[in-house]
Motif scaffolding. Structure first.
Motif, PDB file in Angstrom:
ATOM      1  N   VAL A 119       0.854  -1.193   0.000  1.00 29.91           N
ATOM      2  CA  VAL A 119       0.000   0.000   0.000  1.00 29.91           C
ATOM      3  C   VAL A 119       0.888   1.241   0.000  1.00 29.91           C
ATOM      4  O   VAL A 119       1.901   1.290   0.700  1.00 29.91           O
ATOM      5  CB  VAL A 119      -0.930   0.009   1.236  1.00 29.91           C
ATOM      6  N   GLY A 120       0.521   2.232  -0.788  1.00 24.36           N
ATOM      7  CA  GLY A 120       1.222   3.512  -0.794  1.00 24.36           C
ATOM      8  C   GLY A 120       0.545   4.499   0.136  1.00 24.36           C
ATOM      9  O   GLY A 120      -0.685   4.469   0.300  1.00 24.36           O
ATOM     10  N   PHE A 121       1.334   5.373   0.748  1.00 24.15           N
ATOM     11  CA  PHE A 121       0.785   6.402   1.643  1.00 24.15           C
ATOM     12  C   PHE A 121       1.533   7.707   1.405  1.00 24.15           C
ATOM     13  O   PHE A 121       2.765   7.739   1.443  1.00 24.15           O
ATOM     14  CB  PHE A 121       0.929   5.991   3.102  1.00 24.15           C
ATOM     15  N   ASN A 122       0.785   8.777   1.140  1.00 24.11           N
ATOM     16  CA  ASN A 122       1.366  10.108   0.923  1.00 24.11           C
ATOM     17  C   ASN A 122       0.627  11.124   1.777  1.00 24.11           C
ATOM     18  O   ASN A 122      -0.611  11.115   1.828  1.00 24.11           O
ATOM     19  CB  ASN A 122       1.278  10.519  -0.547  1.00 24.11           C
ATOM     20  N   SER A 123       1.386  11.989   2.428  1.00 24.82           N
ATOM     21  CA  SER A 123       0.787  12.977   3.322  1.00 24.82           C
ATOM     22  C   SER A 123       1.384  14.353   3.074  1.00 24.82           C
ATOM     23  O   SER A 123       2.587  14.486   2.813  1.00 24.82           O
ATOM     24  CB  SER A 123       1.016  12.567   4.780  1.00 24.82           C
ATOM     25  N   LEU A 124       0.533  15.357   3.159  1.00 21.36           N
ATOM     26  CA  LEU A 124       0.951  16.754   3.089  1.00 21.36           C
ATOM     27  C   LEU A 124       0.516  17.412   4.387  1.00 21.36           C
ATOM     28  O   LEU A 124      -0.687  17.464   4.704  1.00 21.36           O
ATOM     29  CB  LEU A 124       0.307  17.455   1.898  1.00 21.36           C
ATOM     30  N   GLY A 125       1.491  17.889   5.172  1.00 20.51           N
ATOM     31  CA  GLY A 125       1.181  18.475   6.465  1.00 20.51           C
ATOM     32  C   GLY A 125       1.638  19.913   6.563  1.00 20.51           C
ATOM     33  O   GLY A 125       2.534  20.363   5.828  1.00 20.51           O
ATOM     34  N   PHE A 126       1.029  20.637   7.493  1.00 21.39           N
ATOM     35  CA  PHE A 126       1.383  22.036   7.765  1.00 21.39           C
ATOM     36  C   PHE A 126       1.640  22.163   9.265  1.00 21.39           C
ATOM     37  O   PHE A 126       0.718  22.022  10.073  1.00 21.39           O
ATOM     38  CB  PHE A 126       0.260  22.980   7.313  1.00 21.39           C
TER      39      PHE A 126
END
Length: 280
Positions: free
Chosen positions: A128-135
């Motif tokens: 499974v792939g997981f991508n996150s964009l956080g601030f």
């Protein structure tokens, strides 16, 4: 009369063969079946698991980390100064889940998607792939006057590889790349690498023991942070999973626990927490 008896015998033999054929189908195990439920919750403890939501499922997830139990009675053994994340997760399809979360530490938007399923008597892993964009919410202009919005951005990319070895045991490997546009330590590379490990072992029909750990691969020698180690239990209650655990990281967002874990198990500096999901 003898022709009638012959006809009856032939009919009976056909019925017997048909019954035997049906029974053989019932007793046989279909090959090339997908292996499911390696993990019952979307996270092992801190690390993402390979579980995905079903199409159009909506989860409300509340993740809570109390302060360090090392504070003793002064901090009510960690009940004061807690950190909470509220996250919504939606199953866009059976293979893609999207989420949006908010905590004191970070805004977080992520996607998790199936690349390959474990197949019984076939392909041995689920990928499974997981991508996150956080601030990052902790970077304030009052503390860093020259801080720009772009400096607060954190990118996380993971490949989650799990295998369900039996009905009781599942393990996962999570190679990770994450990039913080701003790091407090001038010697720390903004682009960072970690290797996560995790597993689940069923203790009973409704309870499992969960453990995960992540080794930071290029942390600077002058860093004050540690690798996150978490131990907990999953309790299944009526289709929901309630997770309780102890961890040396109060951070909930990936960059928070992978790169900025402050606690130390050797010094008793650990945090009690839980993850609770409500399905709509």
């Amino acid at each position: 009369m003898k022709y009638l008896l012959l006809l009856i015998l032939l009919s009976f033999s056909q019925i017997t063969f048909a019954q035997d054929d049906l029974l053989s189908q019932i007793d046989s195990t279909e090959t090339n079946q997908k292996v499911t439920s390696a993990f019952k919750a979307m996270k092992i403890v801190n690390l993402e698991s390979t579980k995905l939501l079903g199409k159009k499922e909506l989860y409300l997830v509340i993740a809570h980390r109390f302060a360090s139990v090392k504070e003793g009675i002064e901090g009510f053994f960690g009940l004061d100064n807690a950190v909470t994340q509220i996250k919504f997760v939606y199953g866009l399809s059976d293979k893609v889940s999207l989420s949006a979360g908010r905590s004191e530490q970070a805004y977080d938007f992520s996607a998790k998607y199936l690349l390959k399923s474990q197949i019984q008597d076939g392909f041995p892993f689920t990928i499974v792939g997981f991508n996150s964009l956080g601030f990052n919410n902790l970077l304030k202009q009052s503390v860093y006057p020259k801080m720009k919005f772009n400096d607060r951005i954190v990118y996380v990319n993971q490949l989650l590889v799990s295998r369900k070895f039996s009905d009781k045991l599942s393990l996962e490997l999570a190679p990770t790349y994450f990039h913080e546009n701003f790091v407090e330590n001038d010697f720390q590379n903004n682009s960072q690498f970690a290797l996560g490990f995790g597993g689940r072992y069923k203790l009973s029909k409704r309870v499992s023991l969960n453990i995960d750990y992540a080794a930071h691969l290029n942390r600077t020698s002058t860093s004050i942070y540690n690798n996150p180690l978490s131990v907990g239990v999953d309790i299944e209650t009526g289709g929901h999973v309630f997770q309780m655990h102890f961890t040396n990281s109060q951070g909930i967002h990936e960059a928070g626990f992978l790169g900025n874990t402050t606690g130390d198990w050797g010094k008793g500096d650990v945090f009690f927490g839980f993850n609770l999901a409500r399905v709509f």
